[in-house]
Structures are given as C-alpha cells and as structure tokens.
Design a protein around this motif. Sequence first.
Motif, PDB file in Angstrom:
ATOM      1  N   GLY A   1     -12.274  -5.643  -9.429  1.00 28.25           N
ATOM      2  CA  GLY A   1     -11.865  -5.975  -8.087  1.00 28.25           C
ATOM      3  C   GLY A   1     -12.285  -4.865  -7.136  1.00 28.25           C
ATOM      4  N   GLN A   2     -12.085  -5.081  -5.862  1.00 30.93           N
ATOM      5  CA  GLN A   2     -12.514  -4.078  -4.881  1.00 30.93           C
ATOM      6  C   GLN A   2     -11.609  -2.852  -4.875  1.00 30.93           C
ATOM      7  N   GLY A   3     -10.432  -2.970  -5.452  1.00 31.31           N
ATOM      8  CA  GLY A   3      -9.497  -1.854  -5.486  1.00 31.31           C
ATOM      9  C   GLY A   3      -8.538  -1.877  -4.309  1.00 31.31           C
ATOM     10  N   THR A   4      -7.348  -1.363  -4.552  1.00 34.50           N
ATOM     11  CA  THR A   4      -6.357  -1.290  -3.481  1.00 34.50           C
ATOM     12  C   THR A   4      -5.686   0.081  -3.524  1.00 34.50           C
ATOM     13  N   GLN A   5      -5.604   0.719  -2.377  1.00 34.78           N
ATOM     14  CA  GLN A   5      -4.974   2.042  -2.282  1.00 34.78           C
ATOM     15  C   GLN A   5      -3.455   1.896  -2.324  1.00 34.78           C
ATOM     16  N   VAL A   6      -2.840   2.639  -3.207  1.00 38.19           N
ATOM     17  CA  VAL A   6      -1.379   2.707  -3.250  1.00 38.19           C
ATOM     18  C   VAL A   6      -0.972   4.159  -3.084  1.00 38.19           C
ATOM     19  N   THR A   7      -0.144   4.417  -2.110  1.00 40.76           N
ATOM     20  CA  THR A   7       0.352   5.765  -1.838  1.00 40.76           C
ATOM     21  C   THR A   7       1.844   5.802  -2.112  1.00 40.76           C
ATOM     22  N   VAL A   8       2.251   6.803  -2.875  1.00 41.33           N
ATOM     23  CA  VAL A   8       3.674   6.995  -3.147  1.00 41.33           C
ATOM     24  C   VAL A   8       4.166   8.128  -2.258  1.00 41.33           C
TER      25      VAL A   8
ATOM     26  N   GLY B   1       0.799  -1.207   0.000  1.00 44.43           N
ATOM     27  CA  GLY B   1       0.000   0.000   0.000  1.00 44.43           C
ATOM     28  C   GLY B   1       0.840   1.270   0.000  1.00 44.43           C
ATOM     29  N   LEU B   2       2.132   1.127   0.217  1.00 44.37           N
ATOM     30  CA  LEU B   2       3.021   2.287   0.277  1.00 44.37           C
ATOM     31  C   LEU B   2       4.281   1.984  -0.530  1.00 44.37           C
ATOM     32  N   VAL B   3       4.591   2.885  -1.429  1.00 40.39           N
ATOM     33  CA  VAL B   3       5.774   2.752  -2.281  1.00 40.39           C
ATOM     34  C   VAL B   3       6.542   4.075  -2.234  1.00 40.39           C
ATOM     35  N   LYS B   4       7.849   3.987  -2.188  1.00 42.94           N
ATOM     36  CA  LYS B   4       8.660   5.198  -2.145  1.00 42.94           C
ATOM     37  C   LYS B   4       8.884   5.746  -3.551  1.00 42.94           C
ATOM     38  N   PRO B   5       9.017   7.042  -3.663  1.00 41.33           N
ATOM     39  CA  PRO B   5       9.302   7.635  -4.978  1.00 41.33           C
ATOM     40  C   PRO B   5      10.530   7.006  -5.628  1.00 41.33           C
ATOM     41  N   SER B   6      10.471   6.862  -6.931  1.00 39.25           N
ATOM     42  CA  SER B   6      11.495   6.273  -7.795  1.00 39.25           C
ATOM     43  C   SER B   6      11.498   4.744  -7.780  1.00 39.25           C
TER      44      SER B   6
END
Length: 120
Positions: free
Chosen positions: A111-118, A10-15
Amino acid sequence: QVQLQESGPGLVKPSQTLSLTCTVSGGSISSNYYTWSWIRQPPGKELEWIGVISSDGSTHYSPSLKSRTSISRDTSKNQFSLQLTSVTPDDTAVYFCAAKSLGSSSYDVFGQGTQVTVSP
C-alpha cells in the motif's frame, strides 16, 4: 493486479490502541495465493515486519511486538486490520500493508503507507 489501501487515524495518544485497516482490491483475501502483512518504518530506521495473516485466517507476529499486536480480517469487506495496544512514541512510523504471493521471497504489492504519530 492486487491493490492495497491503508486507512486509520494519523494521531494516537500514548497508552491507547492503534487501529489500521487495509482494503484489498483486485483480489480476495480468502484466496490462498497471497499472505497479507503489516510492516512499519519508524523515522530514520529500516522497515520492520509486524505480522501476517494467511488465507485461512492464521496469524504470526514479530516476537518483539507479539504481546501488543492483533491482526484480523473481514472477508465480507475484503479487508484486514491491525491493532497495536499500549502505544508509545516509539510506535510512531509509516505503516504499510503488503501482499506476498506464495513461494515469493519478496512482497509483490505494498500500500502507499500511512503516517501514524503517537503523541499526547
């Protein structure tokens, strides 16, 4: 009835690279009845099509994301996956996988969807 379930961080760092998987049940991703897509919705914005993989494994991507996108499949697991490289905060969104039957003008299943925040 086909059902779809997204999974991934759910969390990814920039780049870094965003990686999501969609698990399909109730149908085979190798069947030529459906095509399999990734779609996203950034906060406050409309749905954005990312790309599609067909039953023969061929892919097509949004021109605006093509240079950073890869969609693949694992037929043994009945899954298809999304990789989006070099992410920025603008890639923050709810990500959906979806199925569309051949000849249909709209998606049959989401699908129900998944939140991804960068974010750092």
